[in-house]
Enzyme design. Structure first.
Site, PDB file in Angstrom:
ATOM      1  N   ASP A 127       0.843  -1.192   0.000  1.00 52.24           N
ATOM      2  CA  ASP A 127       0.000   0.000   0.000  1.00 52.24           C
ATOM      3  C   ASP A 127       0.881   1.246   0.000  1.00 52.24           C
ATOM      4  O   ASP A 127       1.998   1.223  -0.529  1.00 52.24           O
ATOM      5  CB  ASP A 127      -0.939  -0.047   1.217  1.00 52.24           C
ATOM      6  CG  ASP A 127      -2.306   0.549   0.916  1.00 52.24           C
ATOM      7  OD1 ASP A 127      -2.366   1.764   0.683  1.00 52.24           O
ATOM      8  OD2 ASP A 127      -3.307  -0.189   0.919  1.00 52.24           O
ATOM      9  N   HIS A 187      -3.953   6.413   2.891  1.00 51.85           N
ATOM     10  CA  HIS A 187      -4.597   5.168   2.470  1.00 51.85           C
ATOM     11  C   HIS A 187      -4.005   3.950   3.177  1.00 51.85           C
ATOM     12  O   HIS A 187      -4.734   3.078   3.683  1.00 51.85           O
ATOM     13  CB  HIS A 187      -4.445   5.037   0.951  1.00 51.85           C
ATOM     14  CG  HIS A 187      -5.245   3.954   0.315  1.00 51.85           C
ATOM     15  ND1 HIS A 187      -4.792   2.650   0.202  1.00 51.85           N
ATOM     16  CD2 HIS A 187      -6.456   3.979  -0.279  1.00 51.85           C
ATOM     17  CE1 HIS A 187      -5.685   1.922  -0.436  1.00 51.85           C
ATOM     18  NE2 HIS A 187      -6.713   2.704  -0.738  1.00 51.85           N
ATOM     19  N   SER A 508     -11.050  -0.740  -1.460  1.00 53.25           N
ATOM     20  CA  SER A 508      -9.808  -0.685  -0.687  1.00 53.25           C
ATOM     21  C   SER A 508     -10.069  -0.873   0.797  1.00 53.25           C
ATOM     22  O   SER A 508      -9.226  -1.406   1.525  1.00 53.25           O
ATOM     23  CB  SER A 508      -9.120   0.672  -0.882  1.00 53.25           C
ATOM     24  OG  SER A 508      -8.490   0.769  -2.124  1.00 53.25           O
TER      25      SER A 508
END
Length: 722
Positions: A127, A187, A508
Site C-alpha cells: 500500500d 490510504h 480498498s
C-alpha cells in the site's frame, strides 16, 4: 528477494530511458542478480551519471528484473536466451469503530477469543506506507515476531514494535520521505488499521461514530510494503513489494489496488499472487471501484480472494427538511452542534438539469445565502463541490446521487452544512423545487444512527462481474464492509483531513477486513491452505440482510452474485465451516491448461515449464471452486466437486438445491457421510435448462450441504442462454 539498486532522486533527472519489467527464465544459479545483469549490454550497464540500469532483481514472486532502458537496449535484451517478455511500467490506482460489532466480533468471546485476536499471524500490506506513531499501532498485548520472520524495518528510530514488525519502501515510494515507509497519502494507514489495528478506546470523528476502534485481527503483526508515492503506485515497485513479502514469509497479503490486463498470461499481478499462493500465503485483493458497470471487476484470479464493498448499519445522519414538510435522510460528517434548522431558499445552480447538475460547471449563478442542490461526483470530489458553494456564499449543499449510484450515500467532512442523499430523494427534492417559486429547505443533523436498514447493501462503486479474464469463475468472491469506514488516518498534504481517524469508502476498505478475518482463521487453523480459508469464508457467507431479506444492490434490487460474490462475510461462521472446497497448486495449473492458452503461456503465469499434455486440463467450471458457474446452451452439463471434512469426524450432510424453475439440478450422491476429519468425498452436479428459447437473464440459485450443525452453501450461476 528483490534488491533495490539505485538512487531514485538521481534517476529522476534521466529522461532518455523508460522503466521496464523484463520476464526471464528462472536462474540456474543462486546469484540471481548477476544472472539478471547478464541480460544488459555491457556498454550501458552504467550511464554517464553512474546510475545503474538495474532497478530491481526479483527472485521470489516473479522471475525477472526491472530496469531503465532505451529502445536499443531493450531490443538487445529481447535477443538474449532466456528472455520471455517485456512489460512497460505503469501506475495502478488505489482501489473502523463499528465494523467489528457489525460483523459479530466481540472481545472475550467467539472468533476473537478462539483466535486469540490473531496472535502470531503476519499480515503484509502492499500500500502507501504507514504512520507508525498512530495509537492504533501500539503493541500492547502482542508477542514478539515469530522466529520465522525475515523482514526488516527501514524506520530509523521508534517506527517498529511488536505490532509493526517490518516496514520497507520501494523506488519512487521513498521520494520526499524523512522515513521511507511513512504514509504520505493516508490510504495505507487506513487499510493497515482496518486489518490489524490494536484497540483504541473513545474514538470518534469530530464527535460522531464513537466507540472503541480496532482492526479485524487486533493482535496480528503488520509488515508494511510501501509501493506508492502519494497515490501513484508504480507496477515496478508493486512487484518489488510482492517479492519482499513472499521472501519475508508473511501469512496474509492485503492488496487494495485495482489491476487487470485482460489476459492472465500478461498480468504480472496474476503471476506474483500465484507465487504467493504457492508459498502458502493467503492473498486478498480489491475488486475495484468501477461499478456498477458489468464486467468491471479487477484482480479476478481464482487463487486470490476478490473483495466487493458493502454498507454497514451505521449512518452519520443529516436529513433534509423541505418547506413543504417532507424530510429525506442523508449523510454528512459536518454535524454542527448548535445548528438552527431555519429554512433557507433552495435552488439548483445548473443551466441544464439533464447534463449539468454537478454545479462545478455552473458559473454566475447566485447561491449566496441559499442551499444549492447539486449532483454528486461519484466516489471522490464531493467535498470540492461544497467548497465551490461555500466560496460563493452558499448556506448549504444537498448532493443528490445520479441514477446509477442509487441509494449509496457517503458521510463526508464537508466545509458547510450539507447532506448526501439518494437519487430517489434527490429527484423528489428537484420536483419540489420545480413546483414552487419559493422553494426552501433546511438540515436536521441527527449524528450517529446505528441500525439503519437495509444493511448491508452492495455499494454502487463496487466493481461487478462477470470477469472478462476468468469468465468461468464467479468474481467478485465475497463482500465486506467498505462504505464510511472509520479507522486510523495519517494527515497528509494530499488530503485536507488532519484528524488522526477518518472515514473513507472503497473496495480498498473492504479488502483489509477480509485480510484480517483470514488472519483470525489462520490463527485457529494454521495448517489450512489459502484455498481452504477462502472456501470457509465463501461457503458460510450471508445472502440476507439484518432483517432477513435478500441483500440488495445500490438500487435496492436483489443483488446478483456478480455484484456481491457469494454473499457478505460472516466471520463467526467462517472459522467453523464444517466442509471446505480445497485446492492445490496443481489444480490451478490444470485449470490454466484448460483455458487453451498453450504451454508457453501457462508456463509464463506459473513461472516454470509446464507440459499440459502431462499435467492434464480441466474446464473453468470443473475447478473445485466454492462457487459454481455454468455456461450451458442445451445439453446437460455434469461437473465434479470434492469436499474435505474439517468439522466433526462423524458427520452426515444432505444436499439441498434451491434454483429457479427454468433449471434442473441433480446432485449425486445426495448424501455425504464422513467418518474422519480431513476425509474427502466427491459428488457430481448435473445442470440443464427446462425451458426452450432464450433465457436472457440466466439463473441463480444455491447448492447447500446441510448437517445438524452446519450449512455449506455454494452459489450456482447458470449463464444466460442465447
Amino acid at each position: 528477494m528483490c534488491s533495490l539498486l539505485f538512487n531514485f532522486s538521481a534517476f529522476a533527472s534521466t529522461i532518455e530511458r523508460q522503466r521496464y519489467i523484463i520476464h526471464v527464465a528462472p536462474a540456474n544459479s543462486t546469484d540471481i542478480e548477476s544472472y539478471h545483469r547478464s541480460f544488459l549490454p555491457n556498454s550501458t550497464a552504467i550511464n554517464t551519471q553512474e546510475i545503474p540500469q538495474l532497478i530491481y532483481s526479483y527472485s521470489e514472486a516473479f522471475s525477472g528484473f526491472a530496469a531503465r532502458l532505451t529502445k536499443e537496449e531493450l531490443d538487445y535484451i529481447k535477443k538474449k536466451d532466456g528472455y520471455i517478455n517485456v512489460y512497460p511500467d505503469q501506475y495502478i490506482p488505489l482501489a473502523t469503530t463499528h465494523t467489528p460489532d457489525f460483523l459479530g466480533l466481540q472481545t472475550g468471546s467467539g472468533l476473537w477469543a478462539e483466535s486469540n485476536l490473531g496472535h502470531g499471524i503476519i499480515i503484509g500490506m502492499i500500500d502507501t506506507g504507514i504512520l507508525p506513531s498512530h495509537r492504533s499501532f501500539n503493541d500492547e498485548g502482542l508477542p514478539p515476531p515469530p522466529k520465522r520472520w525475515k523482514g526488516i524495518c527501514e524506520f530509523k528510530t521508534g517506527g517498529c514494535n511488536n505490532k509493526i514488525i517490518g516496514a520497507r519502501a520501494f523506488g519512487s515510494a521513498s521520494i520526499n520521505s524523512t522515513a521511507p515507509p511513512l504514509d504520505d497519502a493516508g490510504h495505507g494507514t487506513h487499510t493497515a488499521s482496518t486489518a490489524a489495528g490494536n484497540f483504541v478506546g473513545d474514538v470518534s470523528f469530530r464527535g460522531d461514530a464513537n466507540g472503541t476502534a480496532s482492526g479485524m485481527a487486533p493482535h496480528a503483526h503488520l509488515a508494511i510494503y510501501k509501493v506508492c508515492n502519494g497515490d501513484r503506485c508504480s507496477l515496478v515497485d508493486v512487484l518489488a513489494g510482492f517479492d519482499a513479502a513472499v521472501k519475508d514469509e508473511v501469512d496474509v497479503l492485503s492488496f487494495s489496488l485495482g489491476f487487470s490486463t485482460g489476459q492472465l498470461q500478461y498480468d504480472l499481478i496474476a503471476m506474483a499472487t500465484f507465487k504467493a499462493m504457492e508459498k502458502g500465503i493467503f492473498v486478498s485483493c480489491a475488486a475495484g471501484n468501477n461499478g456498477p458497470t458489468p464486467s468491471s471487476v479487477s484482480n479476478e484470479y481464482p487463487w486470490v480472494l476478490t473483495v466487493a464493498a458493502g454498507t454497514t448499519d451505521r449512518t452519520i445522519r443529516a436529513s433534509v427538511r423541505l418547506g413543504n414538510g417532507l424530510e429525506f435522510d442523508g449523510e454528512s460528517l459536518f454535524q454542527p452542534a448548535n445548528f438552527t434548522s431555519v429554512l433557507y431558499p433552495l435552488v439548483y445552480p445548473a443551466a441544464n438539469l439533464s447534463t449539468n447538475l454537478d454545479c462545478v460547471s455552473s458559473t454566475g449563478f447566485d447561491v449566496h445565502g441559499k442551499i444549492g442542490l447539486c449532483m454528486s461526483s461519484g466516489l471522490s470530489g464531493r467535498v470540492d463541490i461544497g467548497s465551490l458553494i461555500s466560496g460563493a456564499g452558499g448556506a448549504g449543499l444537498i448532493l443528490m446521487n445520479p441514477k446509477p449510484e442509487g441509494y449509496t450515500t457517503f458521510a463526508d467532512a464537508h466545509l458547510l452544512p450539507a447532506s448526501d442523499v439518494s437519487y430517489s430523494a434527490g429527484t423528489a427534492i428537484l420536483s419540489y423545487i420545480d413546483s414552487t417559486a419559493n422553494a426552501t429547505a433546511t438540515f436536521v443533523f441527527k449524528g450517529t444512527v446505528v441500525g439503519s436498514s437495509p444493511s448491508p447493501t452492495v455499494a454502487f462503486f463496487s466493481s461487478r462481474g462477470p470477469s472478462k479474464v476468468t469468465p468461468g469463475i464467479l468474481k467478485p468472491d465475497i463482500t465486506g464492509p467498505g462504505v464510511n469506514i472509520l479507522v486510523a488516518w495519517a494527515p497528509t498534504k494530499m488530503n485536507p483531513i488532519q484528524d488522526d481517524f477518518n472515514i473513507i469508502s472503497g473496495t480498498s476498505m473492504a479488502t483489509p477486513h477480509l485480510s484480517g478475518i483470514a488472519a483470525l482463521i489462520k490463527s485457529v487453523h494454521p495448517d489450512w491452505s489459502p484455498a481452504a480459508i477462502k472456501s470457509a469464508m465463501m461457503t458460510t457467507s450471508d445472502t440476507t440482510d439484518s432483517h432477513g431479506e435478500p441483500i440488495k444492490d445500490e438500487q435496492y434490487h436483489k443483488a446478483s452474485f456478480f455484484a456481491m460474490g457469494v454473499g457478505h462475510v460472516n466471520p463467526s461462521r467462517a472459522v467453523d465451516p464444517g466442509l471446505v472446497y480445497d485446492l492445490g497448486v496443481n489444480d490451478y495449473i490444470s485449470y490454466l491448461c484448460g483455458l487453451g492458452i498453450g504451454d508457453a503461456d501457462v508456463s509464463k503465469i506459473v513461472q516454470r515449464t509446464v507440459n499440459c499434455s502431462l499435467v492434464g486440463s480441466i474446464t473453468e467450471a470443473e475447478l473445485n471452486y466454492p462457487a459454481i458457474l455454468i455456461d450451458t446452451q442445451s445439453s446437460p452439463i455434469t461437473l465434479n466437486r470434492t469436499l474435505t471434512n474439517v468439522g466433526m469426524a462423524n458427520s452426515k450432510y444432505v444436499a439441498e438445491v434451491d434454483v429457479p424453475m427454468e433449471v434442473t439440478v441433480i446432485v449425486k450422491p445426495s448424501i455425504l457421510q464422513f467418518t474422519e476429519v480431513n476425509e474427502k468425498m466427491s459428488f457430481t452436479v448435473t445442470v440443464s435448462w427446462n425451458s426452450t428459447g432464450n433465457v436472457s437473464g440466466g439463473a441463480e440459485g444455491n447448492l447447500k450441504w446441510v448437517s445438524d450443525s452446519h450449512v455449506v452453501r455454494s452459489p450456482l450461476v447458470v449463464l444466460a442462454r442465447t
